[in-house]
Design an enzyme around this catalytic site. Sequence first.
Site, mmCIF file in Angstrom:
data_model
loop_
_atom_site.group_PDB
_atom_site.id
_atom_site.type_symbol
_atom_site.label_atom_id
_atom_site.label_comp_id
_atom_site.label_asym_id
_atom_site.label_seq_id
_atom_site.Cartn_x
_atom_site.Cartn_y
_atom_site.Cartn_z
ATOM 1 N N THR A 52 -9.699 -3.759 2.451
ATOM 2 C CA THR A 52 -10.115 -5.134 2.902
ATOM 3 C C THR A 52 -9.117 -6.233 2.607
ATOM 4 O O THR A 52 -9.122 -7.251 3.076
ATOM 5 C CB THR A 52 -11.458 -5.736 2.620
ATOM 6 O OG1 THR A 52 -11.532 -5.488 1.169
ATOM 7 C CG2 THR A 52 -12.370 -4.609 3.543
ATOM 8 N N TYR A 53 -8.219 -5.846 1.585
ATOM 9 C CA TYR A 53 -7.533 -6.954 1.083
ATOM 10 C C TYR A 53 -6.469 -6.998 2.196
ATOM 11 O O TYR A 53 -5.566 -6.112 2.217
ATOM 12 C CB TYR A 53 -6.884 -6.488 -0.547
ATOM 13 C CG TYR A 53 -8.035 -6.494 -1.559
ATOM 14 C CD1 TYR A 53 -9.176 -6.916 -1.359
ATOM 15 C CD2 TYR A 53 -7.622 -5.652 -2.669
ATOM 16 C CE1 TYR A 53 -10.087 -6.810 -2.427
ATOM 17 C CE2 TYR A 53 -8.513 -5.444 -3.755
ATOM 18 C CZ TYR A 53 -9.863 -6.088 -3.640
ATOM 19 O OH TYR A 53 -10.715 -6.060 -4.552
ATOM 20 N N GLY A 54 -6.258 -8.305 2.503
ATOM 21 C CA GLY A 54 -5.121 -8.604 3.623
ATOM 22 C C GLY A 54 -5.304 -7.783 4.726
ATOM 23 O O GLY A 54 -4.346 -7.429 5.343
ATOM 24 N N GLY A 55 -6.402 -7.379 4.916
ATOM 25 C CA GLY A 55 -6.669 -6.634 6.107
ATOM 26 C C GLY A 55 -5.979 -5.214 6.106
ATOM 27 O O GLY A 55 -5.475 -4.605 7.106
#
Length: 273
Positions: A52-55
């Site tokens: 989920t970090y930065g998509g």
Amino acid sequence: MQYRTLGKTGLSVSEIGYGGGRVRPEHDERQLIKMLHHAFDSGINYLDTAPTYGGGYSEIVIGKAIAERREACIVATKTEAFEPAGIAADVEGSLQRLGTDYIDILQFHGGWFYAEHTEQILNGGGLAAYLKLKEEGKVRFIGFSADGPSGGVEQLIATGELDMMQIHYNLMYQSTCDAFGKRGVIPDAEAQEIGIVLMRSTTSNAFQNLMHHCFPNEMAAVDVDSFLLNYSLSNPLVDVALMSLQSIADVEWTNAVSDDVAARLNLQAIHGR
């Protein structure tokens, strides 16, 4: 760079780890990779990220950075899912983005681990799925990340099956490790030989903002960041303190704090024990 052993994993980990939570698509990929290569050359070998970090961009950038140095790096990522099918999908996506065929450390990506979450993990197949991934060789070690102590966190620690825990701890946030009473989920995890990785290692700027707001003149010449990082590293139960390194300068000052072993604090004396 100084190194510690990550609990029962036996892994020798840099006590400063790279936290990839702030990586976003608007950040220049080449500059991030250049900074990470400098971090590796300076001794950092622990990298933390999540789908989920930065998509997904954080995993992609880290994957490119480690491409020529995979065996020297310890890569930790997470699954948002707690049930088997979702875990399998999350892991396959992470493997693809990271450009690797194994993950060093896989973590349940939690907040407070409410009853329904721990039920899924412990009795709904989540932990079993993680253990199967270890057997298959897709994952070397397993753990979880949590925002703070809870009954669910205590349950996860008590299983004895997990290898590491990522959690908040810093000068302002003491509830996970009470140095005065020698209690908390960090000592509990240590008793199970679970490795301890910190997030919010320098209070995510909360303490800095408070001090500069209240004492702007007095704090002008104070290196608060180094002071806070040294505080966290002074806890002997801590194995890795994650830092959201943004530049080569960040790599340099955090490395300097790690190597200034003589500056470590006696936290028990400070806290009155």
